[in-house]
Design a protein around this motif. Sequence first.
Motif, short mmCIF file in Angstrom:
data_model
loop_
_atom_site.label_atom_id
_atom_site.label_comp_id
_atom_site.label_asym_id
_atom_site.label_seq_id
_atom_site.Cartn_x
_atom_site.Cartn_y
_atom_site.Cartn_z
N HIS A 333 57.87 45.91 62.41
CA HIS A 333 57.01 47.08 62.58
C HIS A 333 57.58 48.28 61.82
CE1 HIS A 333 55.27 45.58 66.69
NE2 HIS A 333 54.79 44.91 65.66
N LYS A 334 56.68 49.11 61.35
CA LYS A 334 57.11 50.37 60.73
C LYS A 334 57.51 51.35 61.84
CE LYS A 334 55.55 54.09 57.66
NZ LYS A 334 54.43 54.66 56.89
N VAL A 335 58.62 52.07 61.64
CA VAL A 335 59.08 53.04 62.63
C VAL A 335 58.37 54.37 62.38
CG1 VAL A 335 61.07 54.30 63.55
CG2 VAL A 335 61.33 51.92 62.79
N PRO A 336 57.62 54.90 63.35
CA PRO A 336 56.87 56.14 63.15
C PRO A 336 57.79 57.32 62.82
CG PRO A 336 56.21 55.05 65.19
CD PRO A 336 57.44 54.35 64.71
N ALA A 337 57.27 58.27 62.06
CA ALA A 337 58.06 59.47 61.72
C ALA A 337 58.19 60.40 62.92
CB ALA A 337 57.39 60.20 60.56
N GLU A 338 57.14 60.43 63.74
CA GLU A 338 57.14 61.33 64.90
C GLU A 338 57.58 60.58 66.16
OE1 GLU A 338 56.48 64.64 64.89
OE2 GLU A 338 56.29 64.52 62.70
N ALA A 339 58.34 61.27 67.00
CA ALA A 339 58.75 60.68 68.29
C ALA A 339 57.54 60.54 69.20
CB ALA A 339 59.79 61.57 68.96
N PRO A 340 57.51 59.53 70.06
CA PRO A 340 56.37 59.38 70.97
C PRO A 340 56.25 60.58 71.90
CG PRO A 340 58.16 57.92 71.60
CD PRO A 340 58.53 58.49 70.27
N LEU A 341 55.02 60.98 72.17
CA LEU A 341 54.78 62.10 73.07
C LEU A 341 54.87 61.58 74.50
CD1 LEU A 341 53.94 65.11 73.22
CD2 LEU A 341 51.57 64.33 73.33
N LEU A 342 55.82 62.14 75.24
CA LEU A 342 55.99 61.68 76.62
C LEU A 342 55.01 62.40 77.54
CD1 LEU A 342 59.89 61.50 77.00
CD2 LEU A 342 58.30 59.70 76.37
N GLU A 343 54.11 61.64 78.10
CA GLU A 343 53.17 62.18 79.09
C GLU A 343 53.29 61.31 80.34
OE1 GLU A 343 49.66 64.16 76.42
OE2 GLU A 343 49.53 62.00 76.77
N LEU A 344 54.49 61.34 80.90
CA LEU A 344 54.82 60.43 82.00
C LEU A 344 54.71 61.15 83.33
CD1 LEU A 344 58.05 58.94 80.35
CD2 LEU A 344 55.72 58.02 80.22
N LYS A 345 54.09 60.50 84.28
CA LYS A 345 53.97 61.04 85.63
C LYS A 345 54.55 60.05 86.62
CE LYS A 345 51.87 65.09 85.53
NZ LYS A 345 52.48 66.26 86.19
#
Length: 411
Positions: A333-345
Amino acid sequence: MTHWFHRNPLKATAPVSFNFYGVASSPAANKICNDLKMARARLLEMFTDVTCNPEIMKNATDAYFSLLQGFIASLDGTTQENKMRFFQNFKWTDTLQGNTPSAQQDAVFELASMGFNVALWYTKFASRLAGKENITEAEAKEVHKSLKIAAGIFKHLKEAHIPRLITPAEKGRDLETRVIDTYIVQCQAEAQEVTIARAIELKHNASLIAALAFETANFYQKADHTLNTLEPDYSSKWRKYLQLKQHFYMAYAYCYHGQTLLASDKCGEAIRSLQEAEKCYSRAEALCKEYRQTKGPGTTAKPSEQLFFLKLGGLIKNTLEKCQRENGFIYFHKVPAEAPLLELKASYGLAEPVPFEFPPLSDQCTPAVYATFDLTKGPKDDKAKPKQEEEVKPVKEPDLKPQKDTGCVVS
């Protein structure tokens, strides 16, 4: 050691004799004054007694506050202020302001200040217990409970008693909103640290751990932002602690979120999440150094040398290497440039303050006894009163020897 918590010093207070001379004009009134003096001295002793536990502390606090409320609650059947509320002067230092005391001739000020110290004691008891090398499940529960009790006391003072003060707290004093709000949120965040440690130990779902860590990081960020308008001279060290804990738990959140992504066959995103965890961990490490070098109230430690800190660094490194290996063999897989957006509850495990109420009024404090306090018969000799300029000495807190892996020293 499982946990490490920064602690500000206890509040110090000037002695109070409750010698009301002619004012207490009956044996029962004199007994209340004498019992108040003894109960106050006993409670102050408990703050620095290393053998004191929550049960002993509750008994000591109930004994004092049940009597003190006899000078606050209305006992004559009217809505007017208790005639004894403004008779005695009380002096207290603040956790951030050194040995410069505040003084108010108000029993509510005493109630709030002493109550604040009780809450601080619960945080220090929790910290001492959490600093053990091999903490048991029962002790971890005691730590968790004590922190939630402390949060509940702070919250109760803020909502029910501090608003009653005639003289509002000055900027940066303990009873000021920003300071007490920070203590409340810090207690909640630290209680959640215990929950996270338990969830990891029991190998709970990585998504739950990530969500709890994210919520905890947000608590620490909220606490830090609450202090950002206070003077750096006395708030900087505390803020460094809150900031390093924020970044530490963001590192945890990204690390366990990465595990969740890998389990969902999103290996490229998992790698990027773990890379972000490394960044947060590095920032936390830098803040540990800044914390050690920053002068200010409270304990001094080397957080980055402690076991809880080192364990996370190893976990991030090993998990990232695993993801990179899997991606090189299986996923590509290609590694995204942006970090994942954490929207964790987090659905479970969030720490709420334990509701707190002061004990009911002592049976000694009856309307009949109250009527025998005669304010017209105050002391004739002003020299008999405590000196207003009397110095308030700092509390000599126990010099607790750290466990071998904590790196803590008491300043």
